[in-house]
Scaffold this active site. Structure first.
Site, short mmCIF file in Angstrom:
data_model
loop_
_atom_site.label_atom_id
_atom_site.label_comp_id
_atom_site.label_asym_id
_atom_site.label_seq_id
_atom_site.Cartn_x
_atom_site.Cartn_y
_atom_site.Cartn_z
N LYS A 178 0.83 -1.22 0.00
CA LYS A 178 0.00 0.00 0.00
C LYS A 178 0.86 1.26 0.00
O LYS A 178 0.62 2.19 -0.76
CB LYS A 178 -0.92 0.06 1.25
CG LYS A 178 -1.93 -1.04 1.36
CD LYS A 178 -2.88 -0.81 2.53
CE LYS A 178 -2.25 -0.87 3.91
NZ LYS A 178 -1.73 -2.17 4.30
N ARG A 219 -9.39 0.67 9.22
CA ARG A 219 -8.93 -0.70 9.43
C ARG A 219 -9.96 -1.52 10.20
O ARG A 219 -9.71 -2.70 10.47
CB ARG A 219 -7.64 -0.67 10.24
CG ARG A 219 -6.38 -1.04 9.44
CD ARG A 219 -5.25 -0.83 10.38
NE ARG A 219 -4.03 -1.48 10.10
CZ ARG A 219 -2.98 -0.89 9.55
NH1 ARG A 219 -3.06 0.32 9.07
NH2 ARG A 219 -1.83 -1.54 9.47
N ARG A 239 11.69 -5.81 4.19
CA ARG A 239 11.38 -4.38 4.16
C ARG A 239 12.43 -3.57 4.93
O ARG A 239 12.82 -3.97 6.03
CB ARG A 239 10.03 -4.21 4.84
CG ARG A 239 9.20 -3.15 4.26
CD ARG A 239 7.74 -3.40 4.35
NE ARG A 239 7.17 -3.50 5.68
CZ ARG A 239 5.86 -3.35 5.88
NH1 ARG A 239 5.06 -3.08 4.88
NH2 ARG A 239 5.37 -3.49 7.08
N ARG A 245 11.67 -1.81 10.60
CA ARG A 245 10.65 -1.29 11.53
C ARG A 245 10.54 -2.20 12.74
O ARG A 245 10.59 -3.42 12.62
CB ARG A 245 9.30 -1.26 10.80
CG ARG A 245 8.87 0.11 10.41
CD ARG A 245 7.69 0.06 9.52
NE ARG A 245 6.52 -0.56 10.13
CZ ARG A 245 5.33 -0.60 9.54
NH1 ARG A 245 5.16 -0.09 8.35
NH2 ARG A 245 4.31 -1.18 10.15
P1 AMP Z 1 1.10 0.28 9.27
O1 AMP Z 1 2.27 1.18 9.07
O2 AMP Z 1 -0.10 0.71 8.45
O3 AMP Z 1 1.43 -1.17 9.07
O4 AMP Z 1 0.64 0.46 10.80
C1 AMP Z 1 1.53 0.16 11.85
C2 AMP Z 1 0.75 0.03 13.13
O5 AMP Z 1 0.09 1.28 13.43
C3 AMP Z 1 -0.37 -1.01 13.12
O6 AMP Z 1 0.10 -2.31 13.40
C4 AMP Z 1 -1.28 -0.46 14.23
O7 AMP Z 1 -0.73 -0.72 15.51
C5 AMP Z 1 -1.20 1.03 14.01
N1 AMP Z 1 -2.22 1.51 13.05
C6 AMP Z 1 -2.01 2.02 11.80
N2 AMP Z 1 -3.17 2.37 11.24
C7 AMP Z 1 -4.14 2.08 12.14
C8 AMP Z 1 -5.55 2.20 12.12
N3 AMP Z 1 -6.22 2.69 11.06
N4 AMP Z 1 -6.22 1.79 13.22
C9 AMP Z 1 -5.58 1.31 14.29
N5 AMP Z 1 -4.26 1.15 14.36
C10 AMP Z 1 -3.53 1.53 13.29
#
Ligand code: AMP
Length: 216
Positions: free
Chosen positions: A14, A90, A129, A162
């Site tokens: 994404k 999400r 990554r 990360r």
């Molecule tokens: P991502 O970078 O999108 O993989 O997000 C990393 C982490 O941020 C996720 O594992 C969640 O802990 C938190 N996170 C990101 N987006 C959301 C969301 N829309 N709702 C809840 N937690 C989120």
């Protein structure tokens, strides 16, 4: 404002696609909920302090917290742009919150792009990554390598993995995606907004062109 949601499991690409779309068209803006949260954690804001533990465990942060951050972000961008949402919503509750945000901003939800990738491939993708802690550029050791291994092409900073890309947290993030985010597929399919894109097995450029085609 037009809204496009990029939906898909962690590691589906994404962020990569959102970045390329924004670079290809000046009317596109991207917001990554994960990036907003990581930045808040880094700056130790009250939201960041609250979010930190959830993120370390690979759990979702509370719906209201991230919905507020997205609302705040939208206040600062031009109303005639197309906003690509990477990682939000999400959960179905967040999708319902987004409906309200859209009405309040007189925006339109134009499409939901579902980037489909089998689980086995996701795990390998996440393992490779790498990211730049300074400028935020994203890489993958196999598919998007930096010119010098481990060094950012743009700013020369050492690349990092990360914190939540470790195997145990990744397992949890994939389980959370299945239980809490996958219901959004039926939610948006029912509204006729869902566009499925195969996000594996073909070159990254072709995935990008297929998404562009869907959005044109
Ligand atoms: P991502 O970078 O999108 O993989 O997000 C990393 C982490 O941020 C996720 O594992 C969640 O802990 C938190 N996170 C990101 N987006 C959301 C969301 N829309 N709702 C809840 N937690 C989120």
């Amino acid at each position: 404002m037009q809204i496009v949601i990029l939906l898909g499991a962690p590691g589906c690409g994404k962020g990569t696609m959102a970045g390329r779309l924004s670079a290809s068209n000046t009317s596109f803006r991207t917001v990554s909920s994960g990036d907003l949260l990581r930045d808040a954690v880094k700056r130790q804001t009250p939201s960041g302090v609250l979010a930190d533990g959830f993120m370390k465990r690979g759990e979702l942060v509370p719906d209201a917290l991230i919905a507020q951050m997205i609302t705040d972000y939208m206040l600062g961008i031009p109303s005639d742009c197309t906003l690509l949402l990477d990682g939000f919503p999400r959960t179905v509750v967040q999708a319902e919150m987004l409906d309200k945000i859209i009405v309040a901003n007189r925006a339109t939800l134009s499409a939901v792009i579902l980037m489909e990738v089998p689980d086995s491939i996701l795990i390998d993708r996440i393992a490779g990554r790498r990211g730049c802690p300074k400028c935020g550029a994203g890489y993958h050791v196999l598919s998007i390598p930096s010119k010098i291994a481990g060094i950012c092409d743009i700013c020369g900073t050492a690349l990092v993995i990360r914190k939540d890309d470790n195997p145990e947290t990744v397992k949890n993030r994939l389980a959370v995606y299945q239980s809490q985010t996958m219901p959004l597929i039926a939610f948006y399919e029912g509204r006729g907004l869902l566009k499925r894109i195969a996000a594996h097995g073909i070159p990254i450029n072709d995935i990008f062109e297929n998404i562009r085609h869907v959005l044109s």
